[in-house]
Enzyme design. Structure first.
Site, PDB file in Angstrom:
ATOM      1  N   MET A   1     -28.686  34.585   6.273  1.00 56.90           N
ATOM      2  CA  MET A   1     -27.770  33.499   6.624  1.00 56.90           C
ATOM      3  C   MET A   1     -26.648  34.040   7.512  1.00 56.90           C
ATOM      4  O   MET A   1     -25.629  33.373   7.705  1.00 56.90           O
ATOM      5  CB  MET A   1     -27.200  32.846   5.368  1.00 56.90           C
ATOM      6  CG  MET A   1     -28.306  32.213   4.494  1.00 56.90           C
ATOM      7  SD  MET A   1     -27.791  30.736   3.605  1.00 56.90           S
ATOM      8  CE  MET A   1     -26.441  31.371   2.620  1.00 56.90           C
TER       9      MET A   1
ATOM     10  N   HIS B   1     -27.791  43.544   4.567  1.00 49.97           N
ATOM     11  CA  HIS B   1     -28.753  42.981   5.522  1.00 49.97           C
ATOM     12  C   HIS B   1     -29.336  44.063   6.429  1.00 49.97           C
ATOM     13  O   HIS B   1     -30.544  44.100   6.688  1.00 49.97           O
ATOM     14  CB  HIS B   1     -28.079  41.940   6.427  1.00 49.97           C
ATOM     15  CG  HIS B   1     -27.452  40.785   5.725  1.00 49.97           C
ATOM     16  ND1 HIS B   1     -26.082  40.620   5.626  1.00 49.97           N
ATOM     17  CD2 HIS B   1     -27.999  39.709   5.094  1.00 49.97           C
ATOM     18  CE1 HIS B   1     -25.822  39.501   4.976  1.00 49.97           C
ATOM     19  NE2 HIS B   1     -26.953  38.930   4.640  1.00 49.97           N
TER      20      HIS B   1
ATOM     21  N   ARG C   1     -20.143  36.568   0.912  1.00 51.24           N
ATOM     22  CA  ARG C   1     -19.106  35.789   0.229  1.00 51.24           C
ATOM     23  C   ARG C   1     -17.923  36.649  -0.233  1.00 51.24           C
ATOM     24  O   ARG C   1     -16.896  36.106  -0.640  1.00 51.24           O
ATOM     25  CB  ARG C   1     -19.704  35.030  -0.959  1.00 51.24           C
ATOM     26  CG  ARG C   1     -20.595  33.866  -0.539  1.00 51.24           C
ATOM     27  CD  ARG C   1     -21.028  33.029  -1.736  1.00 51.24           C
ATOM     28  NE  ARG C   1     -21.645  31.771  -1.335  1.00 51.24           N
ATOM     29  CZ  ARG C   1     -22.955  31.537  -1.296  1.00 51.24           C
ATOM     30  NH1 ARG C   1     -23.808  32.482  -1.638  1.00 51.24           N
ATOM     31  NH2 ARG C   1     -23.422  30.360  -0.925  1.00 51.24           N
TER      32      ARG C   1
ATOM     33  N   GLN D   1     -34.035  35.113  -6.541  1.00 52.59           N
ATOM     34  CA  GLN D   1     -34.614  34.662  -5.275  1.00 52.59           C
ATOM     35  C   GLN D   1     -35.837  35.505  -4.916  1.00 52.59           C
ATOM     36  O   GLN D   1     -36.885  34.980  -4.520  1.00 52.59           O
ATOM     37  CB  GLN D   1     -33.565  34.765  -4.169  1.00 52.59           C
ATOM     38  CG  GLN D   1     -34.108  34.614  -2.764  1.00 52.59           C
ATOM     39  CD  GLN D   1     -33.008  34.702  -1.721  1.00 52.59           C
ATOM     40  OE1 GLN D   1     -32.225  33.780  -1.550  1.00 52.59           O
ATOM     41  NE2 GLN D   1     -32.934  35.828  -1.020  1.00 52.59           N
TER      42      GLN D   1
ATOM     43  N   GLU E   1     -23.919  45.648   5.477  1.00 50.28           N
ATOM     44  CA  GLU E   1     -24.847  46.766   5.382  1.00 50.28           C
ATOM     45  C   GLU E   1     -26.077  46.431   4.527  1.00 50.28           C
ATOM     46  O   GLU E   1     -27.166  46.982   4.748  1.00 50.28           O
ATOM     47  CB  GLU E   1     -24.104  47.993   4.823  1.00 50.28           C
ATOM     48  CG  GLU E   1     -24.916  49.261   4.748  1.00 50.28           C
ATOM     49  CD  GLU E   1     -25.468  49.744   6.094  1.00 50.28           C
ATOM     50  OE1 GLU E   1     -24.855  49.450   7.148  1.00 50.28           O
ATOM     51  OE2 GLU E   1     -26.537  50.396   6.074  1.00 50.28           O
TER      52      GLU E   1
ATOM     53  N   LYS F   1     -30.302  42.158  -4.467  1.00 51.25           N
ATOM     54  CA  LYS F   1     -29.103  41.575  -5.039  1.00 51.25           C
ATOM     55  C   LYS F   1     -29.415  40.162  -5.515  1.00 51.25           C
ATOM     56  O   LYS F   1     -28.995  39.747  -6.587  1.00 51.25           O
ATOM     57  CB  LYS F   1     -27.946  41.537  -4.029  1.00 51.25           C
ATOM     58  CG  LYS F   1     -26.598  41.372  -4.744  1.00 51.25           C
ATOM     59  CD  LYS F   1     -25.554  40.702  -3.905  1.00 51.25           C
ATOM     60  CE  LYS F   1     -25.907  39.269  -3.640  1.00 51.25           C
ATOM     61  NZ  LYS F   1     -24.900  38.544  -2.893  1.00 51.25           N
ATOM     62  N   ASP F   2     -30.163  39.419  -4.705  1.00 47.02           N
ATOM     63  CA  ASP F   2     -30.621  38.089  -5.106  1.00 47.02           C
ATOM     64  C   ASP F   2     -31.944  38.261  -5.845  1.00 47.02           C
ATOM     65  O   ASP F   2     -33.012  37.905  -5.350  1.00 47.02           O
ATOM     66  CB  ASP F   2     -30.766  37.208  -3.866  1.00 47.02           C
ATOM     67  CG  ASP F   2     -29.444  37.082  -3.124  1.00 47.02           C
ATOM     68  OD1 ASP F   2     -28.469  36.603  -3.713  1.00 47.02           O
ATOM     69  OD2 ASP F   2     -29.381  37.515  -1.959  1.00 47.02           O
TER      70      ASP F   2
ATOM     71  N   SER G   1     -21.872  41.308  -0.207  1.00 51.31           N
ATOM     72  CA  SER G   1     -22.193  39.885  -0.080  1.00 51.31           C
ATOM     73  C   SER G   1     -21.333  39.305   1.016  1.00 51.31           C
ATOM     74  O   SER G   1     -20.148  39.672   1.141  1.00 51.31           O
ATOM     75  CB  SER G   1     -21.898  39.162  -1.394  1.00 51.31           C
ATOM     76  OG  SER G   1     -21.888  37.759  -1.184  1.00 51.31           O
TER      77      SER G   1
ATOM     78  N   GLY H   1     -33.526  41.307  -0.169  1.00 52.89           N
ATOM     79  CA  GLY H   1     -32.705  42.232  -0.942  1.00 52.89           C
ATOM     80  C   GLY H   1     -32.766  41.943  -2.429  1.00 52.89           C
ATOM     81  O   GLY H   1     -32.920  40.797  -2.854  1.00 52.89           O
TER      82      GLY H   1
END
Lengths: 280, 280
Positions: free
Chosen positions: B30, B37, B187, B153, B35, B149-150, B185, B147
């Protein structure tokens, strides 16, 4: 003609064709082939170098009280007919190959799947779009051919392809009918001789509706009544639905306009038959 | 590096590569790259000949009261970072290109999408699976990198790929963290200095849980309490969930076993952060 029963095998067979630039045409079926299916093979051949047919009675598109168990199957006959017609590959998987446990993912085309057949068969189109998405990912065809008898299915699949950007061109084949007008269907084999003799009246009634529109009738209620009255001439018929809808969004129309079609589902005894006719 | 904004253009750019046998690696994002990504670009490069990154803030994965509007965006910066890291193509579509009206089709992975983040974000994963299915059909990658982290997902996408037979190999990249342990993130930019200073305690608490399991603790309630107590040390934190789940089916476990992981979602002020840690 080559027959493959696993996803890995059909992929391996098609891969060299793809890399040498051969165009792959695809005809998904539930088998028990009739001239309707075979006419789709002709269309696929005209638009591709290699034709793949799938034969798979897809359990996810049958409701709990529907005819999954007794749906007619005859692979030897299908194999012969498909080969004779020039099919190059048949993909004929087992249920466990297509739906290994655990299976959680469904493709849903909202709105379009809730009307017409979606009312009495609420999970049917979810099953159709899911298996077609799977088959597209397995076969990776350039073109796929569907019949217009399942008009709602064809419209939903076109929407799914647009929405999910499947790199597949969809071609629709015309309805193929018996000499007396009954739309060909694998389910016609369920009909008793008496039911079979009454069944052509569904098509005749749709023709009368089309002729009324040709003569200038535009009132939806009038056309719908004409069809309802016509089908009620069948003593064994129980109407599931008669709808006059837009050919793109399947919503009821206020007035008959270009693209409007009539769609009907009628039970003759235990057998549910569908048919449709473009009115204008 | 080439940037394309339409589906037709990115397809046309990739087609000659595909036909000459180049392996296509794909990193969907998104944007507002960090880092985390970029480490996925490294992984994609190691598994393919050409790396495509998509940058698309996908509206269908945001709930009505979520941060779609204020989600951070900086395409010029992303373009620079992606190029520097060796990305070959960026696909950067407009919303209207991805979701032309009317749009009706969604991909849903049941069960897995209802737990963890799916409780407070009931339509989130439907949006994720739908856009990933679309992107897979547009890019047609050989491998795609996501990744860890999710984590939910990643598990859902792996299930979707299996269920729908996407011809794509999924590779997962490890969580990339700030020096103080906070999971990277996009965010994180929302955090006030005070929130940012408290945020690393989430990771520290997960490490304490992992260490307790290393020392022999197998009781789920004990581990969960340890995490809850740890996070409650954060004055600004509001816990969305703390779950100890199976790494394959995301269901709560009775006892910690190999593959079990802890997943947390915590609000720091208005910002919702997620993190996870394999416990065994």
């Amino acid at each position: 003609m080559e027959v493959y029963r696993t996803i890995a095998a059909i992929r391996a067979a098609l891969q060299p064709l793809r890399t040498t630039g051969k165009k792959i045409g695809f005809v998904p079926t539930m088998g028990y082939l009739h001239e309707g299916h075979l006419s789709l093979v002709d269309i696929a051949k005209a638009h591709s170098d290699v034709v793949v047919m799938s034969i798979f009675v897809n359990p996810t598109q049958f409701g709990p009280n529907e005819d999954l168990e007794r749906y007619p199957r005859d692979f030897a006959r299908d194999e012969h007919l498909a080969c004779e017609r020039g099919t190059d590959f048949i993909f004929y998987p087992e249920v466990a190959e297509m739906y290994p446990e655990p299976f959680f993912t469904y493709v849903v085309t909202e709105k379009l799947s809730k009307v017409l057949c979606g009312v009495s068969r609420p999970t049917h189109f979810r099953g159709v779009t899911t298996v077609v998405a799977k088959l597209f990912n397995i076969i990776q065809p350039d073109v796929a051919v569907f019949g217009r008898k399942d008009a709602q299915q064809a419209i939903i699949i076109q929407q799914m392809v647009r929405d999910l950007n499947f790199p597949v061109k969809i071609i629709l084949g015309p309805i193929v009918r018996e000499p007396d007008g009954l739309a060909m269907s694998s389910r016609n084999v369920y009909l008793t001789p008496e039911e079979r003799s009454q069944a052509p009246l569904i098509f005749q009634t749709l023709q009368e509706a089309r002729q009324a529109v040709e003569r200038g009738e535009r009132n939806v209620a009038t056309i719908r009544n004409l069809i309802e009255t016509g089908i009620k001439r069948l003593p064994l018929a129980r109407i599931d639905y008669i709808e006059i809808v837009d050919g793109e969004n399947l919503q009821r129309v206020d007035e008959i306009h270009p693209g409007t079609f009539a769609a009907v589902a009628v039970y003759l005894g235990k057998t549910r038959l569908i048919d449709n006719q473009v009115l204008m």
